[in-house]
Design an enzyme around this catalytic site. Sequence first.
Site, short mmCIF file in Angstrom:
data_model
loop_
_atom_site.label_atom_id
_atom_site.label_comp_id
_atom_site.label_asym_id
_atom_site.label_seq_id
_atom_site.Cartn_x
_atom_site.Cartn_y
_atom_site.Cartn_z
N GLU A 38 -1.22 -8.38 4.90
CA GLU A 38 -1.35 -8.42 5.93
C GLU A 38 -2.47 -8.88 6.72
O GLU A 38 -3.09 -8.47 8.00
CB GLU A 38 -0.76 -8.08 7.06
CG GLU A 38 -0.54 -6.69 7.38
CD GLU A 38 -0.47 -5.35 5.93
OE1 GLU A 38 -0.94 -4.15 5.76
OE2 GLU A 38 -0.42 -5.81 4.41
N HIS A 48 -2.77 -5.40 0.40
CA HIS A 48 -2.39 -5.71 2.09
C HIS A 48 -2.99 -6.75 2.24
O HIS A 48 -3.49 -7.56 2.79
CB HIS A 48 -3.05 -4.61 2.92
CG HIS A 48 -3.48 -3.45 3.35
ND1 HIS A 48 -1.85 -2.57 4.29
CD2 HIS A 48 -4.17 -2.35 2.65
CE1 HIS A 48 -2.27 -1.50 3.83
NE2 HIS A 48 -2.88 -1.23 3.26
N CYS A 108 0.89 -1.59 0.08
CA CYS A 108 0.08 -0.15 0.26
C CYS A 108 0.81 1.55 -0.25
O CYS A 108 1.19 1.62 -0.64
CB CYS A 108 -0.19 0.14 0.90
SG CYS A 108 -2.30 1.30 1.44
#
Length: 228
Positions: free
Chosen positions: A182, A180, A97
């Site tokens: 994560e 993302h 990002c």
Amino acid sequence: MKVLIVLNFATDKPWGQLSVESFTDNIRSHAPDAEISVCRLASGEDLTNSSQYDLIVLSGGTFNLISDVPLPWVEQALALIRRTAKDSNGTKLLGFCWGHQAIQFALGGKLDVLNKSNIGVETITLNAEGQNFFDGRSSLKMHKYHKRVVSEAALGFKLLGSNNEILLSESGNIMTFQGHPELTSEISRNLLDSDDGSYVDNSTISSITTPHDGLYIWGRLMKFVISP
């Protein structure tokens, strides 16, 4: 494997610690012996000697690289990127990002602003290069939480996913994602709940509970890190 996670956000909200835990858990699920350090760069911590790490991960963040005058910590991040690109000494660099945008910006790419923020799980179409990298998959499902994008990749990067979503350096040591891997539905919900209107107003929100490919992506990235 020595890993440095660079946090390009400063927050005391729950999503901050949840994000750190997600980074570390995903890395250790594929590299159990990894030695992981965290630099809270946007909170004022200084970067340590980056050349000692096998992997540096640049997190997301909200600083506007397009129009704002870079803060000292932003200058540090951009210098780290340029230094790693010039002389990596075997260090791999991943950006997600804001980290994706910062890497491209630091190396000569261009950024743009979306009309609406983009939040939720989306399907990223992979081209032939991307399919080859990601074990023949034609697409990936990834969490999104952004309102700026890479409109033109830096020289020396090849496109793996549509719309500059995934970029890999020709040198093979830098990889960047607009999405993302994560993020989880819990982290996304915490982000939405703590938003001050900067992202949620006038945003396009896809389902944050849709299954995604984060765990697979991390597994593939760990192979990328240890490859010559």
